[in-house]
Every structure is written in structure tokens, then in C-alpha cells.
Enzyme design. Structure first.
Site, PDB file in Angstrom:
ATOM      1  NE  ARG A 109      -3.750  -2.283   0.087  1.00 57.26           N
ATOM      2  CZ  ARG A 109      -3.477  -3.493  -0.424  1.00 57.26           C
ATOM      3  NH1 ARG A 109      -2.358  -3.711  -1.092  1.00 57.26           N
ATOM      4  NH2 ARG A 109      -4.329  -4.495  -0.283  1.00 57.26           N
ATOM      5  CB  SER A 126      -8.975  -1.916   4.229  1.00 61.79           C
ATOM      6  OG  SER A 126      -9.405  -3.223   3.972  1.00 61.79           O
ATOM      7  CD  GLU A 145      -5.672   0.245   2.265  1.00 65.44           C
ATOM      8  OE1 GLU A 145      -5.596  -0.730   3.047  1.00 65.44           O
ATOM      9  OE2 GLU A 145      -6.266   0.194   1.170  1.00 65.44           O
TER      10      GLU A 145
HETATM   11  C1  FAD Z   1     -15.611  -1.349  -1.427  1.00 57.51           C
HETATM   12  C2  FAD Z   1     -14.133  -1.041  -1.557  1.00 57.51           C
HETATM   13  C3  FAD Z   1     -13.232  -2.095  -1.714  1.00 57.51           C
HETATM   14  C4  FAD Z   1     -11.865  -1.848  -1.845  1.00 57.51           C
HETATM   15  N1  FAD Z   1     -11.014  -2.897  -2.045  1.00 57.51           N
HETATM   16  C5  FAD Z   1      -9.682  -2.663  -2.189  1.00 57.51           C
HETATM   17  C6  FAD Z   1      -8.769  -3.746  -2.416  1.00 57.51           C
HETATM   18  O1  FAD Z   1      -9.140  -4.904  -2.541  1.00 57.51           O
HETATM   19  N2  FAD Z   1      -7.445  -3.439  -2.508  1.00 57.51           N
HETATM   20  C7  FAD Z   1      -6.973  -2.166  -2.397  1.00 57.51           C
HETATM   21  O2  FAD Z   1      -5.759  -1.962  -2.500  1.00 57.51           O
HETATM   22  N3  FAD Z   1      -7.815  -1.121  -2.189  1.00 57.51           N
HETATM   23  C8  FAD Z   1      -9.147  -1.342  -2.090  1.00 57.51           C
HETATM   24  N4  FAD Z   1     -10.007  -0.280  -1.884  1.00 57.51           N
HETATM   25  C9  FAD Z   1      -9.468   1.089  -1.750  1.00 57.51           C
HETATM   26  C10 FAD Z   1      -9.429   1.878  -3.086  1.00 57.51           C
HETATM   27  O3  FAD Z   1     -10.382   1.390  -3.999  1.00 57.51           O
HETATM   28  C11 FAD Z   1      -8.054   1.792  -3.741  1.00 57.51           C
HETATM   29  O4  FAD Z   1      -7.091   2.348  -2.886  1.00 57.51           O
HETATM   30  C12 FAD Z   1      -8.013   2.509  -5.102  1.00 57.51           C
HETATM   31  O5  FAD Z   1      -6.866   2.104  -5.798  1.00 57.51           O
HETATM   32  C13 FAD Z   1      -8.060   4.031  -4.987  1.00 57.51           C
HETATM   33  O6  FAD Z   1      -8.175   4.568  -6.302  1.00 57.51           O
HETATM   34  P1  FAD Z   1      -8.971   5.936  -6.558  1.00 57.51           P
HETATM   35  O7  FAD Z   1      -8.798   6.273  -8.002  1.00 57.51           O
HETATM   36  O8  FAD Z   1     -10.368   5.826  -6.075  1.00 57.51           O
HETATM   37  O9  FAD Z   1      -8.119   6.923  -5.656  1.00 57.51           O
HETATM   38  P2  FAD Z   1      -8.578   8.321  -4.996  1.00 57.51           P
HETATM   39  O10 FAD Z   1      -9.331   8.041  -3.741  1.00 57.51           O
HETATM   40  O11 FAD Z   1      -9.200   9.206  -6.001  1.00 57.51           O
HETATM   41  O12 FAD Z   1      -7.144   8.895  -4.613  1.00 57.51           O
HETATM   42  C14 FAD Z   1      -6.318   8.230  -3.690  1.00 57.51           C
HETATM   43  C15 FAD Z   1      -4.945   8.910  -3.715  1.00 57.51           C
HETATM   44  O13 FAD Z   1      -4.342   8.715  -5.004  1.00 57.51           O
HETATM   45  C16 FAD Z   1      -3.963   9.974  -5.560  1.00 57.51           C
HETATM   46  N5  FAD Z   1      -4.143   9.879  -7.010  1.00 57.51           N
HETATM   47  C17 FAD Z   1      -5.236   9.403  -7.672  1.00 57.51           C
HETATM   48  N6  FAD Z   1      -5.026   9.467  -8.998  1.00 57.51           N
HETATM   49  C18 FAD Z   1      -3.782  10.003  -9.181  1.00 57.51           C
HETATM   50  C19 FAD Z   1      -3.000  10.350 -10.337  1.00 57.51           C
HETATM   51  N7  FAD Z   1      -3.445  10.130 -11.577  1.00 57.51           N
HETATM   52  N8  FAD Z   1      -1.775  10.888 -10.134  1.00 57.51           N
HETATM   53  C20 FAD Z   1      -1.308  11.108  -8.876  1.00 57.51           C
HETATM   54  N9  FAD Z   1      -2.002  10.812  -7.750  1.00 57.51           N
HETATM   55  C21 FAD Z   1      -3.224  10.268  -7.904  1.00 57.51           C
HETATM   56  C22 FAD Z   1      -4.899  10.991  -4.909  1.00 57.51           C
HETATM   57  O14 FAD Z   1      -4.352  12.296  -4.911  1.00 57.51           O
HETATM   58  C23 FAD Z   1      -5.016  10.422  -3.496  1.00 57.51           C
HETATM   59  O15 FAD Z   1      -3.921  10.839  -2.718  1.00 57.51           O
HETATM   60  C24 FAD Z   1     -11.381  -0.510  -1.783  1.00 57.51           C
HETATM   61  C25 FAD Z   1     -12.295   0.552  -1.636  1.00 57.51           C
HETATM   62  C26 FAD Z   1     -13.659   0.291  -1.544  1.00 57.51           C
HETATM   63  C27 FAD Z   1     -14.613   1.449  -1.438  1.00 57.51           C
END
Ligand code: FAD
Length: 284
Positions: free
Chosen positions: A160, A209, A279
Site C-alpha cells: 500500500r 479497508s 490506509e
Molecule cells: C468497497 C471497496 C473495496 C476496496 N477494495 C480494495 C482492495 O481490494 N485493494 C486495495 O488496495 N484497495 C481497495 N479499496 C481502496 C481503493 O479502492 C483503492 O485504494 C483505489 O486504488 C483508490 O483509487 P482511486 O482512483 O479511487 O483513488 P482516490 O481516492 O481518487 O485517490 C487516492 C490517492 O491517489 C492519488 N491519485 C489518484 N489518482 C492520481 C493520479 N493520476 N496521479 C497522482 N495521484 C493520484 C490521490 O491524490 C489520493 O492521494 C477498496 C475501496 C472500496 C470502497
């Protein structure tokens, strides 16, 4: 590029919590991204990058920020790799891989949010992390104002974590991911991974998480052992189905979430000497 003023961030994230950002820029192209950065500089305002909003807790105060929503969506492939724009949702990539019979990324396919967000936090599931498939990353560098390729030899990814968490000058634009057109490279069953999520993970307004798992243990187990599974503060609760999932069940405030986080951290530390580290990303 579309620019909105005083945009409610709660409408952009899976937690459904968040005040208004002074500006929201919806970007699709490299030119849009450069324009959004110029706007932030001319307004003298900080930038926050938003992917799919599935790992982010925003403060519910008004935020003096220009939020860039990565709406750069698209995928191409050849025989052994996919080239994916960072705003592409996993669900879009899944459909693309199914249609084009491309294999190897199956364990990651149920993760919400964008590919860029997954690279930022080195998202993972079922024993695979996105770092295992990364071949190349193209970024916009706020220091040089240029698009550059990351030197992956000297870039750290672990549980992570990626160096993007330290190097705030880098905005991920596109990613090359290894894949295969040979069905023998299939990495487990999409159906089984989907059923696992349906069975083990609660539905609702959540960021998944909340805490990282400590080494050789699980945050969910520790929260449950501390007697806090299902614990409620205001509109937020630790889910009865999976204690490490916080659920916004009734208009939770930012403070509700922080209070629950602090209580769990204190109780787990007092009882087991373990320091739980969030996380999720908090923006305030
Ligand atoms: C129901 C559920 C289940 C999940 N299961 C998992 C799982 O199995 N495994 C897991 O690892 N996570 C899981 N997650 C957490 C989440 O989905 C992941 O961490 C996901 O990868 C976040 O992506 P996002 O685009 O939504 O990020 P965001 O929430 O939009 O951003 C997260 C961070 O990334 C940065 N960021 C986003 N895009 C960019 C970019 N293009 N350039 C630079 N920085 C950027 C943002 O500034 C922020 O700091 C889960 C979440 C939910 C709601």
C-alpha cells in the site's frame, strides 16, 4: 476543460463526505491538465488530484483547493501489454480485457476507483499488487512542467505504498501494464474473486479497508478483538461484517470518522501494543 466552482466533494467520493472545493477541473487531455495547473498557479491555490475517490476522506469544511478530477479514460493494447490512461476505472479496464481476451490482472479487477489511484497506493488483492504488472509510468512533473517516464529501477513500491506518496510533484498520466493473450496466463477466477467480495465485504458508503494491516496480522481482527466491531459514532460505524470497513450509514461528518479512527487506534494500542496506520488518504 470543464471548471466548476464551489463543488461539493462528497458527490465525488465513495465515502460521501466532503465540503466544497473552491475549484474542480475535469480534465481529459494533456492540454486540459496543463491548463488546470496554470489556473492553480494563477489563483495561487493548492492542487489535489482526484481519481475515483474510493480511498479518500475529505474534510467537510470548505477547502481552499483546486481539485483535478482525472477524467482521462482510455485503453490500448498489443500482445503483451496494456496502455491505460490514469483516470480509467477498473470496471472499464475489465470490460476491455474481457472483450479483447487479455489475461493476467484478474485479482485486481474488483478494486474500485481508477488505475492511477491504484498505482499511487500500490493497490492489491488476492496476493497480487499492481506493481507486479507495471512496465512503464508516464507522469506530468510539476517541477519541470514536462511529461516524463518514471525510472522504475529507482522507484519504490511496497505494501500500500509507492514513492508517489513522497514525490508530490508527480501526476500519473498513463501506465503500461503487462498482460497476455494466452489464456494459460489467467490469474485465478474473476467469478471467485467477485463472490469473495460479495461475501466478505459490506456494501454502502465506504472507502474499503480503513487501516493498513500490520505485519502478520489483520486490522479487522484487532478491531474485533478490542470489542469495537460494529461500534458507532454519530453517522459512522465499523461494519459488523468487516470491522476494518467504516460505513457512513447516516450523514457522517468528518469529525465522526476521525473520532472513530482515534478511538480504535487508542484501544488497539492499549490492548495489543499495535499502532494502526490509516490506509486512506485524508484531505483537509
Ligand atoms: C468497497 C471497496 C473495496 C476496496 N477494495 C480494495 C482492495 O481490494 N485493494 C486495495 O488496495 N484497495 C481497495 N479499496 C481502496 C481503493 O479502492 C483503492 O485504494 C483505489 O486504488 C483508490 O483509487 P482511486 O482512483 O479511487 O483513488 P482516490 O481516492 O481518487 O485517490 C487516492 C490517492 O491517489 C492519488 N491519485 C489518484 N489518482 C492520481 C493520479 N493520476 N496521479 C497522482 N495521484 C493520484 C490521490 O491524490 C489520493 O492521494 C477498496 C475501496 C472500496 C470502497
Amino acid at each position: 476543460m470543464i471548471i466548476k466552482e464551489n463543488f461539493e466533494l462528497k458527490d465525488l467520493c465513495t465515502f460521501s463526505i466532503g465540503g466544497r472545493a473552491k475549484f474542480l477541473c475535469l480534465i481529459k487531455t494533456k492540454t486540459d491538465l496543463k491548463e488546470a495547473i496554470s489556473k492553480a498557479r494563477s489563483e495561487n491555490i493548492k492542487v489535489h488530484i482526484h481519481g475515483g475517490g474510493s480511498n479518500t476522506l475529505y474534510s467537510d469544511k470548505d477547502l481552499d483547493l483546486l481539485v483535478i478530477k482525472m477524467n482521462n479514460i482510455g485503453v490500448n493494447h498489443n500482445n503483451d501489454h496494456l496502455e491505460v490512461l490514469s483516470g480509467t476505472p477498473w470496471s472499464y479496464l475489465l470490460n476491455y480485457c474481457l472483450k479483447n481476451k487479455l489475461y493476467g490482472l484478474e485479482p485486481l479487477m474488483g478494486i474500485p476507483g481508477s488505475i492511477g489511484g491504484a498505482v499511487y497506493g500500490n493497490a492489491g488483492a488476492h496476493g497480487m499488487e499492481i506493481k507486479d504488472a507495471i512496465v512503464e509510468i508516464e507522469c506530468f512533473d510539476l517541477e519541470s512542467n514536462e511529461f516524463i517516464n518514471i525510472d522504475l529501477e529507482n522507484f519504490d513500491f511496497k505494501y500500500r505504498y509507492s514513492d508517489f506518496k513522497k514525490k508530490k510533484n508527480l501526476i500519473i498520466w498513463s501506465i503500461k501494464l503487462a498482460c497476455s493473450s494466452d489464456s494459460n496466463s489467467k490469474n485465478g477466477s474473476l467469478e471467485e474473486y467477485k463472490n469473495f467480495r460479495l461475501e466478505k465485504q459490506p456494501q454502502g458508503k465506504t472507502t474499503g479497508s480503513f487501516f493498513r494491516n500490520p505485519e502478520n496480522d489483520s486490522a479487522g481482527r484487532l478491531i474485533e478483538a478490542a470489542g469495537l466491531k460494529g461500534y458507532v459514532i454519530g453517522g459512522i460505524k465499523s461494519s459488523e461484517k468487516h470491522a476494518n470497513f467504516f460505513i457512513n450509514f447516516n450523514n457522517a461528518t468528518f469529525k465522526d470518522v476521525i473520532d472513530l479512527k482515534n478511538l480504535i487506534q487508542k484501544r488497539v494500542f492499549d490492548e495489543f501494543g499495535v499502532n494502526l496506520i490509516p490506509e486512506i488518504i485524508t484531505v483537509e
